[in-house]
Design a protein around this motif. Structure first.
Motif, mmCIF file in Angstrom:
data_model
loop_
_atom_site.group_PDB
_atom_site.id
_atom_site.type_symbol
_atom_site.label_atom_id
_atom_site.label_comp_id
_atom_site.label_asym_id
_atom_site.label_seq_id
_atom_site.Cartn_x
_atom_site.Cartn_y
_atom_site.Cartn_z
ATOM 1 N N GLU A 362 0.815 -1.216 0.000
ATOM 2 C CA GLU A 362 0.000 0.000 0.000
ATOM 3 C C GLU A 362 0.852 1.271 0.000
ATOM 4 O OE1 GLU A 362 -3.636 2.031 2.623
ATOM 5 O OE2 GLU A 362 -2.839 0.049 3.138
ATOM 6 N N LEU A 363 1.987 1.246 0.686
ATOM 7 C CA LEU A 363 2.851 2.421 0.761
ATOM 8 C C LEU A 363 3.256 2.922 -0.619
ATOM 9 C CD1 LEU A 363 4.726 4.403 2.339
ATOM 10 C CD2 LEU A 363 6.467 2.590 2.279
ATOM 11 N N TYR A 364 3.437 1.992 -1.564
ATOM 12 C CA TYR A 364 3.965 2.349 -2.878
ATOM 13 C C TYR A 364 2.912 2.334 -3.983
ATOM 14 C CZ TYR A 364 8.387 1.505 -0.486
ATOM 15 O OH TYR A 364 9.427 1.545 0.402
ATOM 16 N N ALA A 365 1.686 1.991 -3.661
ATOM 17 C CA ALA A 365 0.634 1.851 -4.674
ATOM 18 C C ALA A 365 -0.106 3.167 -4.867
ATOM 19 C CB ALA A 365 -0.339 0.754 -4.264
ATOM 20 N N SER A 366 -0.139 3.660 -6.098
ATOM 21 C CA SER A 366 -0.831 4.918 -6.389
ATOM 22 C C SER A 366 -2.334 4.796 -6.208
ATOM 23 C CB SER A 366 -0.523 5.360 -7.820
ATOM 24 O OG SER A 366 0.799 5.813 -7.948
ATOM 25 N N GLY A 367 -2.865 3.613 -6.481
ATOM 26 C CA GLY A 367 -4.311 3.428 -6.358
ATOM 27 C C GLY A 367 -5.096 4.112 -7.462
ATOM 28 N N ASN A 368 -4.481 4.276 -8.634
ATOM 29 C CA ASN A 368 -5.178 4.902 -9.757
ATOM 30 C C ASN A 368 -6.380 4.060 -10.188
ATOM 31 O OD1 ASN A 368 -3.344 7.097 -10.116
ATOM 32 N ND2 ASN A 368 -1.890 5.675 -11.044
ATOM 33 N N THR A 369 -7.463 4.713 -10.505
ATOM 34 C CA THR A 369 -8.667 4.017 -10.988
ATOM 35 C C THR A 369 -9.195 4.615 -12.289
ATOM 36 O OG1 THR A 369 -10.097 5.448 -9.650
ATOM 37 C CG2 THR A 369 -9.372 3.370 -8.649
ATOM 38 N N ASP A 370 -8.535 5.641 -12.820
ATOM 39 C CA ASP A 370 -9.054 6.334 -14.005
ATOM 40 C C ASP A 370 -9.202 5.420 -15.208
ATOM 41 O OD1 ASP A 370 -9.047 8.611 -12.487
ATOM 42 O OD2 ASP A 370 -7.259 9.492 -13.404
ATOM 43 N N CYS A 371 -8.376 4.377 -15.281
ATOM 44 C CA CYS A 371 -8.401 3.509 -16.473
ATOM 45 C C CYS A 371 -9.431 2.397 -16.387
ATOM 46 C CB CYS A 371 -7.017 2.907 -16.708
ATOM 47 S SG CYS A 371 -6.633 1.511 -15.604
ATOM 48 N N ILE A 372 -10.041 2.197 -15.231
ATOM 49 C CA ILE A 372 -10.885 1.015 -15.041
ATOM 50 C C ILE A 372 -12.103 1.021 -15.963
ATOM 51 C CG2 ILE A 372 -12.271 -0.291 -13.380
ATOM 52 C CD1 ILE A 372 -9.275 -0.440 -12.865
ATOM 53 N N GLU A 373 -12.739 2.163 -16.114
ATOM 54 C CA GLU A 373 -13.938 2.231 -16.950
ATOM 55 C C GLU A 373 -13.553 2.371 -18.422
ATOM 56 O OE1 GLU A 373 -18.097 4.795 -17.379
ATOM 57 O OE2 GLU A 373 -16.771 5.082 -15.653
ATOM 58 N N GLN A 374 -14.020 1.474 -19.225
ATOM 59 C CA GLN A 374 -13.741 1.505 -20.662
ATOM 60 C C GLN A 374 -14.385 2.732 -21.312
ATOM 61 O OE1 GLN A 374 -15.824 -1.389 -23.115
ATOM 62 N NE2 GLN A 374 -13.934 -1.875 -24.216
ATOM 63 N N ARG A 523 9.611 7.982 0.248
ATOM 64 C CA ARG A 523 9.887 6.898 -0.700
ATOM 65 C C ARG A 523 8.613 6.487 -1.410
ATOM 66 N NH1 ARG A 523 14.537 4.456 -0.802
ATOM 67 N NH2 ARG A 523 13.703 2.477 -1.524
ATOM 68 N N GLY A 524 7.517 6.421 -0.653
ATOM 69 C CA GLY A 524 6.244 6.089 -1.267
ATOM 70 C C GLY A 524 5.819 7.129 -2.292
ATOM 71 N N ARG A 525 6.007 8.394 -1.963
ATOM 72 C CA ARG A 525 5.621 9.473 -2.879
ATOM 73 C C ARG A 525 6.412 9.390 -4.185
ATOM 74 N NH1 ARG A 525 7.677 13.855 -4.767
ATOM 75 N NH2 ARG A 525 9.544 13.714 -3.446
ATOM 76 N N ILE A 526 7.723 9.174 -4.086
ATOM 77 C CA ILE A 526 8.563 9.115 -5.284
ATOM 78 C C ILE A 526 8.213 7.895 -6.131
ATOM 79 C CG2 ILE A 526 10.929 8.900 -6.115
ATOM 80 C CD1 ILE A 526 11.775 10.330 -3.485
ATOM 81 N N ALA A 527 8.023 6.750 -5.481
ATOM 82 C CA ALA A 527 7.682 5.535 -6.216
ATOM 83 C C ALA A 527 6.348 5.687 -6.944
ATOM 84 C CB ALA A 527 7.638 4.338 -5.264
ATOM 85 N N LYS A 528 5.390 6.312 -6.296
ATOM 86 C CA LYS A 528 4.101 6.544 -6.946
ATOM 87 C C LYS A 528 4.254 7.464 -8.161
ATOM 88 C CE LYS A 528 1.436 5.968 -2.678
ATOM 89 N NZ LYS A 528 0.671 6.657 -1.612
ATOM 90 N N GLN A 529 5.095 8.481 -8.022
ATOM 91 C CA GLN A 529 5.331 9.388 -9.138
ATOM 92 C C GLN A 529 5.939 8.642 -10.326
ATOM 93 O OE1 GLN A 529 7.568 12.870 -8.005
ATOM 94 N NE2 GLN A 529 7.693 13.653 -10.101
ATOM 95 N N MET A 530 6.857 7.737 -10.052
ATOM 96 C CA MET A 530 7.478 6.954 -11.119
ATOM 97 C C MET A 530 6.476 5.995 -11.749
ATOM 98 S SD MET A 530 11.088 6.218 -9.227
ATOM 99 C CE MET A 530 11.820 5.403 -10.619
ATOM 100 N N ASN A 531 5.678 5.350 -10.909
ATOM 101 C CA ASN A 531 4.614 4.484 -11.415
ATOM 102 C C ASN A 531 3.708 5.252 -12.365
ATOM 103 O OD1 ASN A 531 2.594 1.997 -10.942
ATOM 104 N ND2 ASN A 531 1.432 3.881 -10.739
ATOM 105 N N ASP A 532 3.326 6.452 -11.964
ATOM 106 C CA ASP A 532 2.404 7.243 -12.770
ATOM 107 C C ASP A 532 3.045 7.690 -14.084
ATOM 108 O OD1 ASP A 532 0.696 6.894 -10.671
ATOM 109 O OD2 ASP A 532 0.815 8.951 -9.921
ATOM 110 N N MET A 533 4.344 7.975 -14.062
ATOM 111 C CA MET A 533 5.026 8.353 -15.294
ATOM 112 C C MET A 533 4.960 7.231 -16.325
ATOM 113 S SD MET A 533 8.445 10.398 -14.028
ATOM 114 C CE MET A 533 9.041 10.639 -15.717
ATOM 115 N N LEU A 534 5.081 5.998 -15.863
ATOM 116 C CA LEU A 534 5.087 4.854 -16.773
ATOM 117 C C LEU A 534 3.688 4.443 -17.212
ATOM 118 C CD1 LEU A 534 7.705 2.628 -14.920
ATOM 119 C CD2 LEU A 534 8.093 3.951 -17.015
#
Length: 580
Positions: A362-374, A523-534
């Motif tokens: 959970e610390l590193y998970a962005s939890g994005n949901t924008d892509c879930i709905e087609q 660390r969680g904030r930076i990892a989430k930012q990197m996840n979101d970039m990709l």
């Protein structure tokens, strides 16, 4: 294909039954006390290993097979807790093993550990492993593990100090987890750099400290092993011999454990939930599942994979992709996908739709949901506004330069992935792409053969789909795979973790920042930012489903503790046959 609520509930029961079986069997049945007392163990890894050296392949099946022989200094248990293996203890600042300025970590080897040939494990082996992976021209598949390491100093035979180029808040990367085991320096001494893939004898039969020794290896087929007589626990492993069978498919593997009882353990059962539920009724085995950070995703090739290019230039940075370099195209591809439907059909209770490359912890998970709905209409509008139109009315859009949006979409061969391919192809064609599907035998696709045109690292396609994950609970090394210096190329024998050929100075800077940040929230904030970039910013990676590790376990097999943070075979020395 659908599954009913009743099927879902029965599958839940099957999964819970496996957990109960695993938890209760050791208490209910006495474990053996002698090495080899349980006889023969049959493992069905339908994605057959191609090489037994984890530094030459990032394919999970090769890493899993290698973990039977090769071990790290420390690894992660089923709860994600780091535990010592070849080390005497976990170094910390408190016990003096990690320097107060966080620029070094000192490991002390456990006493009396022998290689399978009877020679002692020494600090020189640890240093050599670093030299092996970082040798020029070697194309090490686990190079991210050694990010920031400047030296590995042999203090004495039992002690080694890893030095970093600055404060390293997470010093547990090199030599930790099943992706970073120790190699025998005498066996691999002549295998540095470009010579690494040519050392067939060593790569197919590594001398290890683990519970088993290879007696026969047929790449992409079968591995035969026997108990390591020099294993450090005199009473283990409990099985005398092991067969790791490859080939076939997930269906054959599941049947061999859940219905016929021919094998004891079946890995990676990517099958529809209703199919698995029916097999469990066969009565010879149960399902075992655990959630970690595995994500089934689509990767976009940012380079041109056209066969019209000369060999050695295809899928290289010298030739950018004609349209996948456009973020609007990649975002439209993502928007067109119904992840909820895919996950329900493909994994049921063993999957969760996701927009993240790192869905856990959970610390590193962005939890994005924008892509879930087609959003098919939105995807078409995005392409239209970006200048991709169907000028000749054939249903396929063209680039502003007139090149049709034609794609080759490849993955490995298994039923769930082919279901995913079929649905995604349909959605992508609805928004104006022409999509050709290709599936490749998994042993080849995830293999490390530098001469094969069909590996996922070489990436001779426009998009490809697969799953991998990271060991442990910190994604620094995993995210580091996408830095500019890890792009596969002919010069690295096509070994490299950055299979998209992605290169961003901003991303590389974030990896450097993560490597210097100690505060966990930061660390969680930076990892989430990197996840979101990709993912949800660039859509270079299109996540689909967060997958649970799902395996079949024979009712007669005890001691299994499924681990989503390390190799599934991490505690195989403790497995035993339940009698009666």
């Amino acid at each position: 294909m659908t599954h009913t609520r009743e099927t879902t509930m029965r599958l839940k029961t099957a999964l819970l039954g496996a957990a109960a079986l695993t938890a209760l069997a050791p208490a209910a049945m006495a474990q053996p006390t002698e090495r080899g007392a349980s006889g023969h163990l049959g493992l069905f890894y339908w994605q057959a290993p191609s090489v037994l050296n984890p530094y030459l392949s990032a394919g999970t099946k090769d890493l899993e097979a290698s973990s039977l022989m090769l071990e790290p200094l420390a690894r992660y248990d089923e709860n994600g807790t780091m535990v010592p293996y070849l080390a005497a203890e976990i170094p910390t600042v408190e016990n003096g093993g990690v320097s107060e300025d966080l620029t070094s970590i000192t490991w002390t080897l456990a006493e009396g550990v022998l290689w399978s040939d009877g020679s002692p494990l020494t600090a020189e082996d640890v240093r050599f492993t670093w030299e092996y992976c970082t040798a020029e021209g070697g194309g090490c598949a686990q190079l991210a593990k050694f990010e920031g390491v400047t030296d590995v100093e042999v203090v004495d035979d039992q002690t080694v100090t890893v030095r970093f180029d600055g404060p390293q808040p997470n010093p547990y990367t090199a030599f930790v987890g099943y992706q970073g085991p120790i190699l025998n320096h005498e066996q691999f001494a002549d295998c540095l750099g470009p010579a690494a893939p040519q050392c067939t004898e060593a790569n197919f039969g590594p001398i290890g400290t683990g519970p088993y020794v290879v007696t026969d290896f047929r790449p992409n087929d079968v591995v035969q092993l026997e108990a390591n007589e020099n294993y450090r626990d005199a009473s283990k492993p409990y099985f005398a011999t092991v067969t790791m069978k490859g080939g076939g498919d997930a269906t054959a593997a599941a049947r061999a454990v859940l219905e016929t009882g021919e094998y004891d353990y079946a890995w990676n059962l990517q099958l529809a939930p209703d199919v698995l539920e029916g097999m469990v009724e066969g009565g010879t085995g149960q399902l075992n599942t655990a959630f970690g950070a595995s994500v089934e995703r689509i990767e976009a090739n940012l380079t041109d994979a056209s066969p019209d290019l000369p060999e050695g230039e295809r899928s290289t940075v010298a030739h950018p992709h004609p349209f996948l370099t456009d973020p609007a195209v990649r975002e439209a591809l993502s928007m067109a996908i119904d992840r909820t439907l895919l996950t329900e059909i493909g994994y049921g209770e063993a999957g969760r739709p996701t927009c993240d490359l790192v869905p856990a912890p959970e610390l590193y998970a962005s939890g994005n949901t924008d892509c879930i709905e087609q959003d098919l209409e939105g995807a078409m509008q995005m392409l239209e506004e970006a200048g991709y139109t169907d000028t000749n009315g054939d249903g396929v859009r063209e680039t502003p330069d007139g090149e049709p949006l034609e794609m080759l979409y490849q993955t490995s061969t298994n039923a769930v992935r082919q279901d995913y391919q079929a649905l995604i192809k349909e959605w992508w064609e609805q928004i104006g792409f022409s999509v050709e599907l290709r599936n490749i035998d998994s042993s080849v696709f995830f293999g490390g053969d530098p001469g094969s045109p069909d590996t996922f690292q070489r990436f001779y396609a426009d998009v490809e789909m697969y799953t991998n994950t990271f060991d442990g609970t910190d994604p620094q090394a995993y995210l580091s795979a996408y830095t500019c210096n890890k792009i596969p190329s002919p010069d690295s024998a096509w070994v490299g973790e950055n299979i998209n050929r992605y290169c961003s100075e901003d991303y590389d800077a974030l990896i450097a920042e993560l490597g210097e940040t100690a505060d966990l929230d930061e660390r969680g904030r930076i990892a989430k930012q990197m996840n979101d970039m990709l993912t949800n910013q660039s859509h270079i990676i299109i996540p689909l489903t967060a997958r649970g590790e799902l395996s079949g376990v024979a009712n007669s097999l005890g001691g299994v503790k499924l681990n989503a943070w390390d190799s599934e075979l991490w505690n195989i020395a403790d497995w035993y046959r339940i009698e009666g």
